[in-house]
Write an enzyme that holds these catalytic residues in place. Structure first.
Site, short mmCIF file in Angstrom:
data_model
loop_
_atom_site.label_atom_id
_atom_site.label_comp_id
_atom_site.label_asym_id
_atom_site.label_seq_id
_atom_site.Cartn_x
_atom_site.Cartn_y
_atom_site.Cartn_z
N ASP A 153 38.13 20.26 -11.29
CA ASP A 153 37.61 21.02 -10.14
C ASP A 153 37.67 22.49 -10.51
OD1 ASP A 153 36.95 22.26 -7.80
OD2 ASP A 153 38.39 21.16 -6.55
N ASN B 242 28.70 23.62 -18.08
CA ASN B 242 27.52 23.55 -17.23
C ASN B 242 27.93 23.76 -15.78
OD1 ASN B 242 24.94 22.70 -16.09
ND2 ASN B 242 25.92 20.71 -15.74
N TYR C 62 25.98 35.82 -7.96
CA TYR C 62 25.60 34.75 -8.88
C TYR C 62 25.10 35.35 -10.20
CZ TYR C 62 23.16 30.66 -10.76
OH TYR C 62 22.74 29.63 -11.57
N LYS D 222 26.69 34.98 -14.08
CA LYS D 222 25.93 34.48 -15.23
C LYS D 222 25.91 35.52 -16.36
CE LYS D 222 25.82 30.78 -13.93
NZ LYS D 222 26.19 29.59 -14.69
N ILE E 15 21.35 18.98 -13.86
CA ILE E 15 21.09 19.15 -15.29
C ILE E 15 22.11 18.39 -16.12
CG2 ILE E 15 20.55 20.84 -17.08
CD1 ILE E 15 20.58 22.98 -14.87
N LYS F 67 31.85 10.25 -7.56
CA LYS F 67 30.52 10.64 -8.02
C LYS F 67 30.40 10.53 -9.53
CE LYS F 67 29.40 13.70 -4.15
NZ LYS F 67 29.08 15.10 -3.72
N THR G 218 17.26 21.26 -8.47
CA THR G 218 18.55 20.58 -8.50
C THR G 218 19.25 20.81 -7.17
OG1 THR G 218 19.79 22.47 -9.36
CG2 THR G 218 18.72 21.03 -10.99
#
Length: 327
Positions: free
Chosen positions: A96, A123, A207, A211, A45, A69, A242
Protein backbone atom coordinates in the site's frame (compact mmCIF):
# COMPACT_ATOMS: atom_id res chain seq x y z
CA UNK A 1 3.67 30.63 -22.85
CA UNK A 2 4.88 27.33 -24.35
CA UNK A 3 7.45 27.62 -27.11
CA UNK A 4 6.87 26.22 -30.58
CA UNK A 5 9.14 23.29 -29.75
CA UNK A 6 7.24 22.76 -26.51
CA UNK A 7 3.91 22.68 -28.34
CA UNK A 8 5.38 20.23 -30.86
CA UNK A 9 6.54 17.98 -28.01
CA UNK A 10 3.06 18.04 -26.45
CA UNK A 11 1.45 17.20 -29.78
CA UNK A 12 3.79 14.25 -30.30
CA UNK A 13 3.05 12.90 -26.83
CA UNK A 14 -0.71 13.29 -27.23
CA UNK A 15 -0.63 11.75 -30.71
CA UNK A 16 2.39 9.44 -30.88
CA UNK A 17 3.35 7.24 -33.83
CA UNK A 18 2.39 3.57 -33.80
CA UNK A 19 4.28 1.41 -31.29
CA UNK A 20 7.33 -0.37 -32.68
CA UNK A 21 7.97 -2.68 -29.70
CA UNK A 22 5.06 -4.95 -28.74
CA UNK A 23 4.35 -8.46 -27.47
CA UNK A 24 5.51 -9.74 -30.86
CA UNK A 25 9.03 -8.65 -29.90
CA UNK A 26 9.00 -10.56 -26.60
CA UNK A 27 8.75 -14.20 -27.55
CA UNK A 28 7.09 -17.02 -25.60
CA UNK A 29 9.46 -18.32 -22.94
CA UNK A 30 11.96 -15.51 -23.57
CA UNK A 31 11.96 -14.37 -19.94
CA UNK A 32 12.19 -17.72 -18.16
CA UNK A 33 14.38 -17.30 -15.08
CA UNK A 34 13.71 -13.55 -14.87
CA UNK A 35 11.88 -12.02 -11.91
CA UNK A 36 9.73 -8.89 -12.21
CA UNK A 37 7.66 -6.70 -9.88
CA UNK A 38 4.86 -4.52 -11.21
CA UNK A 39 3.19 -2.17 -8.74
CA UNK A 40 -0.45 -1.28 -9.31
CA UNK A 41 -0.72 -4.51 -11.29
CA UNK A 42 -4.33 -5.42 -10.54
CA UNK A 43 -5.86 -2.88 -12.95
CA UNK A 44 -5.20 -0.38 -15.72
CA UNK A 45 -1.76 -0.20 -17.32
CA UNK A 46 -0.20 -2.53 -14.77
CA UNK A 47 -2.68 -5.31 -15.52
CA UNK A 48 -2.28 -4.74 -19.26
CA UNK A 49 1.49 -5.16 -18.85
CA UNK A 50 1.03 -8.41 -16.92
CA UNK A 51 -1.09 -9.74 -19.79
CA UNK A 52 1.63 -8.88 -22.32
CA UNK A 53 4.26 -10.62 -20.19
CA UNK A 54 2.22 -13.69 -19.26
CA UNK A 55 3.45 -15.88 -22.17
CA UNK A 56 7.12 -15.10 -21.49
CA UNK A 57 7.65 -17.52 -18.61
CA UNK A 58 8.92 -14.92 -16.14
CA UNK A 59 8.08 -14.86 -12.45
CA UNK A 60 5.89 -11.79 -12.00
CA UNK A 61 4.85 -10.29 -8.68
CA UNK A 62 1.62 -8.30 -8.87
CA UNK A 63 1.92 -5.68 -6.14
CA UNK A 64 -1.18 -3.94 -4.85
CA UNK A 65 -2.96 -2.80 -1.71
CA UNK A 66 -6.02 -5.06 -2.13
CA UNK A 67 -5.23 -8.79 -1.85
CA UNK A 68 -8.68 -9.61 -3.25
CA UNK A 69 -8.14 -7.48 -6.35
CA UNK A 70 -4.62 -8.83 -6.90
CA UNK A 71 -5.87 -12.43 -6.68
CA UNK A 72 -8.73 -11.56 -9.06
CA UNK A 73 -6.22 -10.12 -11.53
CA UNK A 74 -4.09 -13.28 -11.33
CA UNK A 75 -7.17 -15.40 -12.00
CA UNK A 76 -8.14 -13.21 -14.96
CA UNK A 77 -4.71 -13.38 -16.57
CA UNK A 78 -4.11 -17.08 -15.94
CA UNK A 79 -7.54 -18.05 -17.32
CA UNK A 80 -6.68 -16.99 -20.86
CA UNK A 81 -7.48 -19.54 -23.58
CA UNK A 82 -5.68 -21.13 -25.20
CA UNK A 83 -3.06 -21.10 -22.44
CA UNK A 84 0.49 -20.14 -23.45
CA UNK A 85 3.11 -22.87 -23.70
CA UNK A 86 5.36 -21.09 -21.16
CA UNK A 87 3.06 -19.17 -18.81
CA UNK A 88 4.52 -16.78 -16.29
CA UNK A 89 4.44 -17.63 -12.62
CA UNK A 90 2.13 -14.97 -11.18
CA UNK A 91 2.46 -14.16 -7.48
CA UNK A 92 0.70 -11.64 -5.20
CA UNK A 93 2.51 -9.02 -3.15
CA UNK A 94 0.67 -6.79 -0.65
CA UNK A 95 1.87 -3.19 -0.91
CA UNK A 96 0.00 0.00 0.00
CA UNK A 97 1.94 3.00 -1.28
CA UNK A 98 -0.23 5.32 0.79
CA UNK A 99 1.00 3.66 4.00
CA UNK A 100 4.76 3.59 4.60
CA UNK A 101 4.41 0.88 7.26
CA UNK A 102 3.60 -1.68 4.51
CA UNK A 103 6.70 -1.00 2.39
CA UNK A 104 9.45 -2.81 4.27
CA UNK A 105 7.27 -5.87 5.00
CA UNK A 106 6.44 -6.10 1.26
CA UNK A 107 10.11 -5.98 0.29
CA UNK A 108 10.95 -8.52 3.00
CA UNK A 109 8.22 -10.86 1.76
CA UNK A 110 9.64 -10.67 -1.74
CA UNK A 111 13.22 -11.23 -0.53
CA UNK A 112 12.10 -14.31 1.40
CA UNK A 113 10.96 -15.87 -1.88
CA UNK A 114 13.52 -14.66 -4.44
CA UNK A 115 17.25 -14.13 -4.78
CA UNK A 116 17.12 -11.63 -7.66
CA UNK A 117 15.00 -8.90 -9.21
CA UNK A 118 15.48 -8.15 -12.89
CA UNK A 119 12.95 -5.37 -13.48
CA UNK A 120 10.94 -3.22 -11.11
CA UNK A 121 8.11 -1.28 -12.73
CA UNK A 122 7.15 1.50 -10.30
CA UNK A 123 3.73 1.96 -11.87
CA UNK A 124 1.89 4.50 -9.74
CA UNK A 125 -0.42 7.13 -11.18
CA UNK A 126 -3.49 8.33 -9.29
CA UNK A 127 -5.06 11.69 -8.53
CA UNK A 128 -6.54 13.01 -5.28
CA UNK A 129 -8.67 16.05 -4.41
CA UNK A 130 -7.38 19.05 -2.44
CA UNK A 131 -6.67 18.27 1.21
CA UNK A 132 -5.44 14.74 0.56
CA UNK A 133 -2.52 13.19 2.43
CA UNK A 134 -1.12 9.69 2.93
CA UNK A 135 -1.55 7.77 6.17
CA UNK A 136 1.66 9.43 7.41
CA UNK A 137 0.43 12.93 6.49
CA UNK A 138 2.51 13.40 3.31
CA UNK A 139 0.91 15.19 0.34
CA UNK A 140 -0.89 12.36 -1.45
CA UNK A 141 0.62 12.59 -4.95
CA UNK A 142 4.25 12.93 -3.93
CA UNK A 143 3.77 10.42 -1.11
CA UNK A 144 2.30 7.65 -3.28
CA UNK A 145 4.22 8.35 -6.49
CA UNK A 146 7.64 9.22 -5.05
CA UNK A 147 8.29 8.75 -1.32
CA UNK A 148 6.92 5.22 -0.89
CA UNK A 149 8.22 3.87 -4.24
CA UNK A 150 11.73 5.17 -3.51
CA UNK A 151 11.70 3.43 -0.12
CA UNK A 152 10.44 0.23 -1.79
CA UNK A 153 13.14 0.46 -4.46
CA UNK A 154 15.90 1.00 -1.92
CA UNK A 155 14.72 -2.00 0.09
CA UNK A 156 14.93 -4.10 -3.10
CA UNK A 157 18.35 -2.80 -4.14
CA UNK A 158 20.30 -5.89 -2.96
CA UNK A 159 18.19 -8.11 -5.23
CA UNK A 160 18.58 -5.75 -8.18
CA UNK A 161 22.35 -5.77 -7.66
CA UNK A 162 22.33 -9.56 -7.41
CA UNK A 163 20.53 -9.84 -10.74
CA UNK A 164 22.94 -7.39 -12.38
CA UNK A 165 25.90 -9.64 -11.54
CA UNK A 166 24.75 -12.34 -13.96
CA UNK A 167 22.30 -10.59 -16.30
CA UNK A 168 23.13 -9.09 -19.68
CA UNK A 169 24.51 -5.55 -19.34
CA UNK A 170 21.74 -2.97 -19.19
CA UNK A 171 18.95 -5.49 -18.70
CA UNK A 172 18.36 -4.93 -14.97
CA UNK A 173 16.09 -1.92 -14.79
CA UNK A 174 13.98 0.31 -12.61
CA UNK A 175 11.14 1.86 -14.60
CA UNK A 176 9.50 4.96 -13.13
CA UNK A 177 6.26 6.51 -14.40
CA UNK A 178 6.17 10.05 -15.76
CA UNK A 179 3.36 11.87 -17.55
CA UNK A 180 2.65 14.59 -20.08
CA UNK A 181 1.29 16.46 -17.04
CA UNK A 182 4.92 17.27 -16.23
CA UNK A 183 4.96 19.48 -19.31
CA UNK A 184 1.52 20.92 -18.66
CA UNK A 185 1.22 21.44 -14.92
CA UNK A 186 4.46 20.90 -12.98
CA UNK A 187 5.62 24.13 -11.28
CA UNK A 188 8.74 26.00 -12.32
CA UNK A 189 11.72 23.72 -11.75
CA UNK A 190 9.49 20.65 -11.50
CA UNK A 191 8.95 20.54 -7.73
CA UNK A 192 8.13 23.30 -5.25
CA UNK A 193 9.42 22.05 -1.89
CA UNK A 194 7.30 24.50 0.13
CA UNK A 195 4.17 23.32 -1.62
CA UNK A 196 4.71 19.57 -1.25
CA UNK A 197 5.15 20.01 2.50
CA UNK A 198 1.37 20.64 2.62
CA UNK A 199 -1.71 18.60 1.80
CA UNK A 200 -2.85 18.57 -1.82
CA UNK A 201 -3.75 22.10 -2.90
CA UNK A 202 -4.40 21.75 -6.66
CA UNK A 203 -4.84 18.24 -8.03
CA UNK A 204 -3.23 18.53 -11.46
CA UNK A 205 -0.39 20.81 -10.35
CA UNK A 206 0.50 18.45 -7.51
CA UNK A 207 0.15 15.45 -9.80
CA UNK A 208 2.48 17.07 -12.34
CA UNK A 209 5.00 17.87 -9.60
CA UNK A 210 4.99 14.25 -8.39
CA UNK A 211 5.64 13.03 -11.93
CA UNK A 212 8.51 15.50 -12.30
CA UNK A 213 9.68 14.02 -9.01
CA UNK A 214 9.65 10.57 -10.59
CA UNK A 215 11.97 11.81 -13.30
CA UNK A 216 14.25 13.40 -10.67
CA UNK A 217 14.42 10.01 -8.92
CA UNK A 218 15.27 8.42 -12.26
CA UNK A 219 18.14 10.82 -12.87
CA UNK A 220 19.49 10.45 -9.34
CA UNK A 221 19.03 6.68 -9.40
CA UNK A 222 21.06 6.48 -12.60
CA UNK A 223 23.82 8.49 -10.93
CA UNK A 224 23.86 6.43 -7.74
CA UNK A 225 23.20 2.93 -9.04
CA UNK A 226 24.50 2.94 -12.59
CA UNK A 227 27.89 1.71 -11.41
CA UNK A 228 26.14 -1.42 -10.11
CA UNK A 229 24.77 -2.21 -13.56
CA UNK A 230 21.24 -0.97 -12.80
CA UNK A 231 19.49 1.15 -15.42
CA UNK A 232 16.85 3.68 -14.34
CA UNK A 233 14.41 5.18 -16.85
CA UNK A 234 11.19 7.17 -16.62
CA UNK A 235 8.37 6.61 -19.10
CA UNK A 236 5.31 8.60 -20.02
CA UNK A 237 2.80 5.80 -20.71
CA UNK A 238 0.58 8.12 -22.76
CA UNK A 239 -2.96 9.38 -22.38
CA UNK A 240 -5.01 6.33 -21.52
CA UNK A 241 -8.49 5.37 -20.44
CA UNK A 242 -7.92 3.88 -16.99
CA UNK A 243 -9.33 4.15 -13.49
CA UNK A 244 -7.59 7.50 -13.04
CA UNK A 245 -10.74 9.05 -14.58
CA UNK A 246 -13.10 7.36 -12.12
CA UNK A 247 -13.97 10.62 -10.34
CA UNK A 248 -14.48 12.74 -13.48
CA UNK A 249 -17.83 13.52 -15.08
CA UNK A 250 -19.08 11.14 -17.75
CA UNK A 251 -19.28 14.01 -20.26
CA UNK A 252 -15.61 14.92 -19.77
CA UNK A 253 -14.56 11.27 -19.99
CA UNK A 254 -16.63 10.76 -23.15
CA UNK A 255 -14.96 13.78 -24.76
CA UNK A 256 -11.50 12.56 -23.78
CA UNK A 257 -12.16 9.04 -25.08
CA UNK A 258 -13.23 10.38 -28.46
CA UNK A 259 -10.30 12.74 -29.01
CA UNK A 260 -7.36 11.89 -26.73
CA UNK A 261 -7.49 8.61 -24.81
CA UNK A 262 -6.10 5.25 -25.89
CA UNK A 263 -6.74 1.83 -24.40
CA UNK A 264 -4.48 0.80 -21.51
CA UNK A 265 -2.63 -1.72 -23.70
CA UNK A 266 -0.84 1.15 -25.45
CA UNK A 267 0.55 2.40 -22.16
CA UNK A 268 1.70 -1.15 -21.47
CA UNK A 269 3.63 -1.01 -24.75
CA UNK A 270 5.53 2.02 -23.42
CA UNK A 271 6.29 0.12 -20.22
CA UNK A 272 7.27 -3.02 -22.15
CA UNK A 273 9.68 -0.98 -24.28
CA UNK A 274 11.15 0.68 -21.19
CA UNK A 275 11.74 -2.65 -19.48
CA UNK A 276 12.78 -4.96 -22.30
CA UNK A 277 13.76 -3.12 -25.47
CA UNK A 278 17.43 -3.39 -26.48
CA UNK A 279 17.27 0.31 -27.40
CA UNK A 280 17.31 1.01 -23.67
CA UNK A 281 20.55 0.23 -21.85
CA UNK A 282 23.51 1.55 -19.91
CA UNK A 283 24.12 4.30 -22.46
CA UNK A 284 20.57 5.60 -21.90
CA UNK A 285 20.61 5.42 -18.10
CA UNK A 286 18.44 8.22 -16.72
CA UNK A 287 16.48 8.58 -19.97
CA UNK A 288 12.92 9.78 -20.42
CA UNK A 289 10.68 7.76 -22.75
CA UNK A 290 7.71 9.09 -24.69
CA UNK A 291 4.70 7.04 -25.83
CA UNK A 292 4.76 4.32 -27.17
CA UNK A 293 8.50 3.82 -26.86
CA UNK A 294 10.68 6.75 -27.94
CA UNK A 295 13.74 7.93 -26.03
CA UNK A 296 13.24 11.69 -25.98
CA UNK A 297 14.02 14.36 -23.35
CA UNK A 298 11.49 16.09 -21.15
CA UNK A 299 10.44 19.18 -23.09
CA UNK A 300 10.55 21.62 -20.14
CA UNK A 301 13.97 23.41 -20.16
CA UNK A 302 13.42 24.67 -16.59
CA UNK A 303 13.06 21.10 -15.29
CA UNK A 304 16.09 19.88 -17.23
CA UNK A 305 18.08 22.80 -15.83
CA UNK A 306 16.88 22.13 -12.28
CA UNK A 307 18.01 18.50 -12.46
CA UNK A 308 21.43 19.48 -13.79
CA UNK A 309 21.84 21.98 -10.93
CA UNK A 310 21.21 19.45 -8.16
CA UNK A 311 17.45 19.44 -7.66
CA UNK A 312 17.20 15.72 -8.42
CA UNK A 313 19.60 15.03 -5.56
CA UNK A 314 17.75 17.45 -3.28
CA UNK A 315 14.41 15.82 -4.06
CA UNK A 316 15.82 12.33 -3.39
CA UNK A 317 17.08 13.49 0.00
CA UNK A 318 13.73 15.16 0.75
CA UNK A 319 11.96 11.84 0.08
CA UNK A 320 14.33 10.01 2.40
CA UNK A 321 13.68 12.56 5.13
CA UNK A 322 9.93 11.97 4.85
CA UNK A 323 10.05 8.27 5.60
CA UNK A 324 12.83 8.22 8.18
CA UNK A 325 10.50 9.54 10.85
CA UNK A 326 7.94 6.78 10.15
CA UNK A 327 9.81 3.52 9.38
Amino acid sequence: MPTLSGLSALWQQFFPPAPTFTEKDVGPGSQVGKVFIITGANSGIGLALVKLLYPTGATIYLAGRSPAKVHAAITEVSSVLPPPTTPANLKPLFLDLSDLTTIKPAAASFAAQETRLDILWNNAGSTWPPGSVTKQGIEAHVGVHCVAPLLFTQELLPLLRAAAQTAAPGSVRIVWSGSVQIDLFAPLGGVDFARIEKATTATMADYGASKAGNWFLTVEGARRWGRHGIVSVCQNPGDLYTGIFANDSWLFVAFMKIFFLYEAKYGAYTMLYSGLSSEVGEDSNGAYIWPWGQIRPISRPDILKAASEGKATAFWEWCEKQWKQHV
